[in-house]
Scaffold this motif. Structure first.
Motif, mmCIF file in Angstrom:
data_model
loop_
_atom_site.group_PDB
_atom_site.id
_atom_site.type_symbol
_atom_site.label_atom_id
_atom_site.label_comp_id
_atom_site.label_asym_id
_atom_site.label_seq_id
_atom_site.Cartn_x
_atom_site.Cartn_y
_atom_site.Cartn_z
ATOM 1 N N UNK A 300 50.205 28.636 46.666
ATOM 2 C CA UNK A 300 48.791 28.484 47.017
ATOM 3 C C UNK A 300 48.497 29.228 48.301
ATOM 4 N N UNK A 301 47.415 29.981 48.309
ATOM 5 C CA UNK A 301 47.009 30.695 49.505
ATOM 6 C C UNK A 301 47.712 32.015 49.742
ATOM 7 N N UNK A 302 48.544 32.427 48.812
ATOM 8 C CA UNK A 302 49.296 33.664 49.035
ATOM 9 C C UNK A 302 48.442 34.904 48.744
ATOM 10 N N UNK A 303 47.261 34.720 48.169
ATOM 11 C CA UNK A 303 46.365 35.854 47.973
ATOM 12 C C UNK A 303 46.489 36.522 46.622
ATOM 13 N N UNK A 304 46.439 35.732 45.583
ATOM 14 C CA UNK A 304 46.534 36.302 44.239
ATOM 15 C C UNK A 304 45.188 36.876 43.777
ATOM 16 N N UNK A 305 44.094 36.266 44.263
ATOM 17 C CA UNK A 305 42.768 36.669 43.778
ATOM 18 C C UNK A 305 42.497 38.149 44.020
ATOM 19 N N UNK A 306 42.848 38.611 45.185
ATOM 20 C CA UNK A 306 42.535 39.992 45.525
ATOM 21 C C UNK A 306 43.347 40.952 44.635
ATOM 22 N N UNK A 307 44.559 40.536 44.313
ATOM 23 C CA UNK A 307 45.395 41.343 43.418
ATOM 24 C C UNK A 307 44.738 41.419 42.041
ATOM 25 N N UNK A 308 44.255 40.267 41.566
ATOM 26 C CA UNK A 308 43.577 40.241 40.266
ATOM 27 C C UNK A 308 42.361 41.159 40.284
ATOM 28 N N UNK A 309 41.613 41.084 41.366
ATOM 29 C CA UNK A 309 40.402 41.906 41.455
ATOM 30 C C UNK A 309 40.751 43.397 41.384
#
Ligand code: ADP
Ligand code: MG
Length: 701
Positions: A300-309
């Motif tokens: 959690x909080x490792x920053x997966x969203x930006x990678x997905x984007x």
């Protein structure tokens, strides 16, 4: 041996008629000789050891004792009577008890003669008893044939009620060995056998069923576990090869304008090294001609969203659409909001589709999806509905994969002519060993680094008796402007009780933190969705300082100003759940805290869980402990338990063997990908037999 021999229906085995065959099939899944051969004992009664009576500890152990009977009596009971013998050795005494066959026993037992007895002990307070022991006079015992290790086979109530006792199963397997003359085909290569100093297949089978000693048993177990894991790995590796070569992927060969524009002008922070590495791995996949199936793990909080984007931007640059699916509305909403924010200065269209999006609002979404003007669709399961048609879906990102079933994933595959690339993101760290066995054919990327500047969360364990101190601590933090979560367990079976706990807790908190100085939000499962959202919103906006909740906040909420997480009855949560909850704090710049509250009475497992939480913030380490405590089935949710269908190996305990099996499987496929060389003939044959009657491998991907 005739290769079809093991396929012989078990009904043809001497001692098995149609009735027994039917029961063996329904109760144990045994249909053929081969199945029966692979019914491995659960455990063995070790008759090489003698116990002294003062060494006995708990009920349930099977023990062998040398001693004598000094007294025999009949005891009347409510219905019928029982025969009780006092049995002693030089360290103490125990009672032998018979409910049946008393007359015969009374007439034949000899007092004051040395006996060897064997059976399961029961403990009542400080006295031990053994019902219906096997007994033999020491003299006979010494003269008789030694069966040192007696196998105990898996059984069910129905089996033993129909007379298929352990003894019968044992007999059937003996019969099988007689008919085959124990002449079983070797399934591994000579090289492997020599390298790993394995016993032959035939020896292994003989000793797993009829071990002569602990040592031979251990060798048999090692050989069979290795073999089982080796063939699992071969299948997984082959499946991956097939996917890479046979399933054509959509070519994303350009890194285009949108990706570059975002990277250069709109990225709000520098990517961590782990994020960069993962992006590189994904870009390699997308640029190759194979379909991507990648699992992205990151705490959690490792920053997966930006990678997905960024992956979705790659899709768009190559003329494709992308979608992102989340398991809950809250989470889908949050993704939508944060993606929209990140994309605000860019020419990329994005929409949200969930169950609560109105019909009138859906229509334009469907249209834009179909004519290709909509680039990104974020949503819940609603995305999977047949109505939802894309012009050309190129990439599907699935968040929190453990909540999606296999069927749903395969629906996604069929949203396009060629299957879209799939990126599965999970914050539940899966230990590598397990990932390798469960997802050996998926590629795995790991973000093992948190963005800079985060302070590790401090975790402590406090007893309920110290609650006042904890309240003082909360007040201090609120004075500093922070917000606090207080979480109560909610477990379905006792929902009413949990609700009461929550409400009692809420009342005492409301008393301790009175209006108007303090504002409290409360969220629980019995509230209407609108009310929940309203309360949640108040907390997000900082209007309330305390959020009292059940585990509904586990996924979703992101409130950087919240810095304290109190977990009530923490012993009732699983480790991964505790870790997920803790991940709700530590999202801002401030030092965050997690306080685990419990009473004094704790089981050993609970203690281990609490100690682990206090010791580490590392999700992977926590997952390893969780796996050891719960076993792989539980970790993954019931949906995945038993999927591997292992007969003898245990992917947790036999971790080392698994690693070696994988290593040798990779080596084999490297030198001989199609297993054509003559020295690999035995492996190829065994492999062909396995994949022939196993369709279960279809479940992955
Ligand atoms: P998760 O992996 O749990 O989905 P998120 O993608 O939600 O994590 O990221 C958590 C927070 O960290 C977000 O606020 C995000 O903007 C921020 N973040 C992500 N990557 C970085 C980075 N490289 N540097 C600084 N902050 C980052
Ligand atoms: Mg996330």
């Amino acid at each position: 041996m005739n290769p079809n021999f093991l396929q012989t229906p078990v009904v043809y085995l001497k001692g098995v008629g149609p009735n027994r065959a039917e029961i063996l099939k329904t109760e144990l899944g045994i249909e053929t000789y081969g199945d029966l051969l692979q019914l491995y004992p659960n455990r063995y009664l070790d008759k090489t050891q003698y116990y002294k009576i003062n060494q006995l500890k708990d009920s349930g152990a099977d023990v062998q004792i040398l001693g004598k009977i000094i007294h025999l009596k009949t005891v009347e009971q409510k219905r019928g009577k029982r025969l009780v013998a006092t049995f002693i050795d030089d360290t103490g005494q125990l009672e032998l008890v018979w409910f049946r066959g008393q007359k015969w026993i009374r007439e034949n037992l000899k007092l004051n003669e040395p006996y060897v007895i064997f059976g399961r002990i029961n403990r009542y307070g400080s006295t031990f008893s053994m019902p219906h022991p096997e007994m033999e006079l020491l003299q006979q015992h010494q003269a008789g044939l030694k069966v040192s290790m007696q196998p105990i086979y898996p059984s069910t109530e129905k089996l033993s009620n129909s007379g298929i006792t352990n003894r019968v199963v044992s007999k059937l397997i003996q019969q099988l060995f007689m008919e085959t003359k124990a002449n079983f085909d070797e399934t591994l290569s000579e090289n492997l056998i020599a390298d790993l100093k394995l016993v032959s297949k035939a020896d292994a089978l003989l000793n797993i069923h009829f071990p002569k000693s602990q040592e031979l048993l251990a060798k048999a177990q090692f050989r069979l576990k290795f073999e089982e894991l080796f063939f699992v790995q071969l299948q997984l590796l082959n499946k991956k090869v097939i996917r890479k070569h046979k399933i054509k992927g959509l070519p994303f060969d350009q890194v285009g304008e949108k990706f570059n524009a975002f990277f250069q002008n709109h990225l709000p922070f520098e990517l961590t090294r782990a994020q960069k590495r993962v992006m590189k791995e994904i870009r390699n996949d997308l640029g190759s001609s194979a379909q991507m199936n990648r699992l992205l793990q990151g705490d959690v909080g490792s920053g997966k969203t930006i990678v997905a984007l960024m992956c979705m931007l790659l899709a768009i640059d190559n003329g494709f659409q992308a979608c992102l699916m989340a398991p809950t509305e809250i989470l889908a909403n949050q993704h939508y909001t944060s993606l929209k924010e990140l994309l605000k200065d860019m020419d990329v269209s994005i929409e949200l589709l969930t169950g609560s999006v109105k019909k009138s609002a859906r229509k334009p979404i469907h249209e834009q999806l179909e004519n290709g003007t909509l680039h990104i669709l974020v949503g819940t399961h609603a995305v999977l509905e047949d109505k939802v048609q894309f012009k050309n879906l190129g990439l599907a990102v699935i968040d929190e994969q453990h909540r999606f079933g296999v069927a749903q994933r395969s629906k996604l595959w069929h949203k396009n002519n060629l299957p879209p690339h799939i990126l599965v993101m999970t914050a539940t760290p899966i230990p590598r060993t397990l990932a390798m066995s469960l997802y050996g054919d998926l590629d795995i990327s790991v973000i093992d680094e948190l963005p800079p500047g985060r302070k590790p969360i401090k975790t402590v364990h406090r007893y309920d008796a110290n609650r006042l101190k904890v309240f003082r601590f909360i007040k201090d933090e609120i004075k500093k402007g922070r917000q606090v979560y207080i979480v109560y367990p909610l477990i379905q079976e006792s929902e009413a009780l949990d609700y009461k706990d929550l409400m009692d807790g809420y009342e005492s908190i409301a008393r301790e933190f009175p209006l108007p100085d303090y504002q409290i939000s409360i969220v629980h499962g019995q509230m209407k969705p609108q009310d929940k959202d309203y309360e949640m919103e108040r907390f997000v906006r900082g209007e309330t300082q305390i959020m009292v909740a059940t585990t509904v906040i586990e996924v979703g909420v992101n409130v950087p100003n919240a810095s304290v997480m109190i977990i009530e009855s923490a012993e009732r949560f699983g480790l991964s759940q505790l870790h997920q909850l803790r991940g709700r704090v530590g999202r801002g710049a401030e030092q965050s805290f997690c306080i685990l509250m419990t009473g004094y009475k704790l089981s050993n497992d609970s203690k281990t869980r609490l100690e682990t939480m206090v010791r580490t913030n590392d999700g992977f380490e926590i997952a390893e402990v969780d796996l050891k405590l719960r076993g792989p089935g539980d970790l993954m949710g019931t949906q995945q338990s038993g999927l591997l269908n292992l007969k003898i190996a245990d992917i947790v305990k036999d971790n080392q063997i698994l690693k070696s099996a994988r290593y040798y499987a990779i080596q084999l496929l490297k030198v001989d990908p199609k297993m054509e060389k003559s020295e690999h003939l035995s492996i190829r044959k065994a492999y062909a037999n396995l994949v022939k009657d196993k369709a279960i491998w279809g479940y992955i991907s």
